[in-house]
Design a protein around this motif. Structure first.
Motif, PDB file in Angstrom:
ATOM      1  N   GLN A  17       1.025  -1.313   0.048  1.00  0.00           N
ATOM      2  CA  GLN A  17       0.126  -0.001   0.205  1.00  0.00           C
ATOM      3  C   GLN A  17       0.869   1.221   0.064  1.00  0.00           C
ATOM      4  O   GLN A  17       0.400   2.199  -0.795  1.00  0.00           O
ATOM      5  CB  GLN A  17      -0.954   0.017   1.192  1.00  0.00           C
ATOM      6  N   LEU A  18       1.733   1.432   0.971  1.00  0.00           N
ATOM      7  CA  LEU A  18       2.753   2.603   0.853  1.00  0.00           C
ATOM      8  C   LEU A  18       3.369   2.762  -0.482  1.00  0.00           C
ATOM      9  O   LEU A  18       3.656   3.773  -0.804  1.00  0.00           O
ATOM     10  CB  LEU A  18       3.744   2.201   2.064  1.00  0.00           C
ATOM     11  N   SER A  19       3.869   1.654  -0.997  1.00  0.00           N
ATOM     12  CA  SER A  19       4.630   1.876  -2.369  1.00  0.00           C
ATOM     13  C   SER A  19       3.883   2.354  -3.431  1.00  0.00           C
ATOM     14  O   SER A  19       4.229   3.087  -4.394  1.00  0.00           O
ATOM     15  CB  SER A  19       5.226   0.497  -2.964  1.00  0.00           C
ATOM     16  N   LEU A  20       2.514   2.070  -3.446  1.00  0.00           N
ATOM     17  CA  LEU A  20       1.641   2.911  -4.390  1.00  0.00           C
ATOM     18  C   LEU A  20       1.484   4.342  -4.283  1.00  0.00           C
ATOM     19  O   LEU A  20       1.275   4.897  -5.281  1.00  0.00           O
ATOM     20  CB  LEU A  20       0.145   2.141  -4.209  1.00  0.00           C
ATOM     21  N   VAL A  21       1.445   4.894  -2.948  1.00  0.00           N
ATOM     22  CA  VAL A  21       1.557   6.192  -2.895  1.00  0.00           C
ATOM     23  C   VAL A  21       2.889   7.002  -2.962  1.00  0.00           C
ATOM     24  O   VAL A  21       2.836   7.927  -3.575  1.00  0.00           O
ATOM     25  CB  VAL A  21       1.013   6.531  -1.300  1.00  0.00           C
ATOM     26  N   LEU A  22       3.892   6.240  -2.665  1.00  0.00           N
ATOM     27  CA  LEU A  22       5.357   6.841  -2.591  1.00  0.00           C
ATOM     28  C   LEU A  22       5.846   7.071  -4.084  1.00  0.00           C
ATOM     29  O   LEU A  22       6.579   7.870  -4.461  1.00  0.00           O
ATOM     30  CB  LEU A  22       6.466   6.014  -1.987  1.00  0.00           C
ATOM     31  N   GLN A  23       5.207   6.161  -4.979  1.00  0.00           N
ATOM     32  CA  GLN A  23       5.983   6.452  -6.442  1.00  0.00           C
ATOM     33  C   GLN A  23       4.816   7.510  -7.125  1.00  0.00           C
ATOM     34  O   GLN A  23       5.391   7.723  -8.179  1.00  0.00           O
ATOM     35  CB  GLN A  23       5.603   5.149  -7.214  1.00  0.00           C
ATOM     36  N   LEU A  24       3.859   8.148  -6.495  1.00  0.00           N
ATOM     37  CA  LEU A  24       2.991   9.111  -7.144  1.00  0.00           C
ATOM     38  C   LEU A  24       3.518  10.400  -6.892  1.00  0.00           C
ATOM     39  O   LEU A  24       4.143  10.751  -5.622  1.00  0.00           O
ATOM     40  CB  LEU A  24       1.604   8.963  -6.635  1.00  0.00           C
ATOM     41  N   PRO A  25       3.497  11.481  -7.940  1.00  0.00           N
ATOM     42  CA  PRO A  25       3.825  12.764  -7.665  1.00  0.00           C
ATOM     43  C   PRO A  25       2.500  13.631  -7.012  1.00  0.00           C
ATOM     44  O   PRO A  25       1.463  13.329  -7.655  1.00  0.00           O
ATOM     45  CB  PRO A  25       4.051  13.355  -9.064  1.00  0.00           C
ATOM     46  N   PHE A  26       2.935  14.523  -6.310  1.00  0.00           N
ATOM     47  CA  PHE A  26       1.600  15.156  -5.675  1.00  0.00           C
ATOM     48  C   PHE A  26       2.238  16.922  -5.881  1.00  0.00           C
ATOM     49  O   PHE A  26       3.214  17.230  -5.298  1.00  0.00           O
ATOM     50  CB  PHE A  26       1.455  15.107  -4.207  1.00  0.00           C
ATOM     51  N   ALA A  35      -7.281  -4.893  -5.586  1.00  0.00           N
ATOM     52  CA  ALA A  35      -6.834  -6.457  -5.841  1.00  0.00           C
ATOM     53  C   ALA A  35      -6.287  -6.644  -4.384  1.00  0.00           C
ATOM     54  O   ALA A  35      -6.469  -7.708  -3.778  1.00  0.00           O
ATOM     55  CB  ALA A  35      -5.800  -6.399  -6.899  1.00  0.00           C
ATOM     56  N   ASN A  36      -5.435  -5.893  -3.806  1.00  0.00           N
ATOM     57  CA  ASN A  36      -4.759  -6.347  -2.531  1.00  0.00           C
ATOM     58  C   ASN A  36      -5.712  -6.109  -1.371  1.00  0.00           C
ATOM     59  O   ASN A  36      -6.029  -7.150  -0.566  1.00  0.00           O
ATOM     60  CB  ASN A  36      -3.522  -5.109  -2.382  1.00  0.00           C
ATOM     61  N   SER A  37      -6.159  -4.920  -0.922  1.00  0.00           N
ATOM     62  CA  SER A  37      -6.898  -4.595   0.320  1.00  0.00           C
ATOM     63  C   SER A  37      -8.338  -5.227   0.003  1.00  0.00           C
ATOM     64  O   SER A  37      -8.810  -5.892   1.011  1.00  0.00           O
ATOM     65  CB  SER A  37      -7.083  -3.205   0.487  1.00  0.00           C
ATOM     66  N   GLY A  38      -8.839  -5.224  -1.006  1.00  0.00           N
ATOM     67  CA  GLY A  38     -10.374  -5.635  -1.272  1.00  0.00           C
ATOM     68  C   GLY A  38     -10.411  -7.220  -1.138  1.00  0.00           C
ATOM     69  O   GLY A  38     -11.269  -7.787  -0.651  1.00  0.00           O
TER      70      GLY A  38
END
Length: 313
Positions: A157-166, A199-202
């Motif tokens: 879950q953390l890797s999904l967010v860390l790779q995104l630009p904000f 797919a992961n959490s759900g």
């Protein structure tokens, strides 16, 4: 093109923007959090001090209480403080750490509830081999497995967010940092990340829920062979587990089975699995379990009212 982050601070909208509602919520959720801490600490103390509660079931109950305290502490204190704050801010680092904690302890609790169902299955369906199958060494290994499973899930879950630009905006329409609300703020295509998250959490939430339903169905069917007293005791224990499962898994499945879709009411649904479930667990497990109630009474009498005559009545 490398990741660009212009956002160093996020603003949490919280549960409400109405000051009067926030004041009421502050009192309410402060009470809820204190109940979580006191209730779960009482269960942990009772299991630790109670000589009658040495079976694997109470070992896992003790672990569940610890996880509940950690899980609620990731979100509740910050939310309670924000209810009276004029500006509800959280740093980028604080946000990703909160996201990690929510999924780490949340997933660990899911796996622990599955383990507790398996424990009840062995105790009811294979009573003669229960202590052999669920010996202390195996219980410790199982518990380690739940923590490792929660860690792997939270890293994904953390890797999904860390790779995104904000790059802005930075307002999260929630009272804590979670994957779906953060994906909405990313200045990049988040479709794949949303699908991976679902797919992961759900899958974990829905799959575990189905396993639990099957487990308790098998247990309830097997109770036909038990004596009346055995059925009553087993139903009381399993009833408390099933209640916890429904309160915890229903909102989880509703939240995490929808890829790239959020509703305004999601944050109110999240209250059930982040706070309400952790608060109700001690009440459910004590009110529906005669052994825990008896152990608590003995502990209370021995430690607090040792000389009181009513304790020896």
């Amino acid at each position: 093109m490398g990741k660009i982050n212009n956002v160093t601070v996020f603003i949490l909208r919280g549960l409400s923007q109405n000051p009067k509602v926030e004041e009421v919520c502050f009192v309410l959720f402060s009470f809820f959090y204190m109940t979580i801490l006191l209730g779960n600490l009482l269960i942990m103390l009772t299991v630790y001090m109670g000589n009658l509660l040495k079976s694997p079931m109470y070992f896992f109950l003790n672990c569940l209480s610890f996880v509940d305290i950690c899980y609620s502490s990731v979100t509740a204190p910050n939310m309670i403080v924000d209810l009276l704050a004029k500006k509800k801010t959280i740093s980028y680092v604080g946000c990703v750490l909160q996201l990690f904690g929510v999924h780490f302890f949340g997933c660990t609790e899911i796996f622990l509830l599955v383990v507790m169902a398996y424990d009840r299955y062995v105790a009811i369906c294979k009573p003669l081999h229960y202590m052999t199958i669920m010996d202390q060494d195996r219980c410790n290994k199982i518990m380690l497995g739940t923590w490792i499973g929660g860690l792997i899930h939270s890293i994904i879950q953390l890797s999904l967010v860390l790779q995104l630009p904000f790059c802005g905006p930075n307002v999260i329409d929630h009272y804590f940092c979670d994957v779906h609300p953060m994906l909405k703020l990313a200045c990049a295509d988040t479709h794949i990340a949303a699908v991976v998250d679902t797919a992961n959490s759900g899958t974990i939430a829905l799959g575990s829920f189905i396993i639990l339903l099957i487990s308790y169905t098998v247990i309830l069917v097997s109770l036909r062979k038990q004596s009346a007293e055995g059925r009553r005791k087993a139903l009381s224990t399993c009833g408390s587990h099933i209640t916890v499962v429904i309160i915890f898994f229903g909102p989880c499945i509703f939240t995490y089975m929808r890829p790239n879709t959020t509703f305004p009411g999601d944050k109110f649904v999240a209250v059930f699995y982040t706070i309400i479930a952790s608060m109700l667990n001690p009440l459910i497990y004590t009110l529906r379990n005669a052994e825990v109630k008896y152990a608590m009474k003995k502990l209370w009498c021995r430690k607090v009212f040792w000389e009181a005559s009513w304790c020896h009545a």
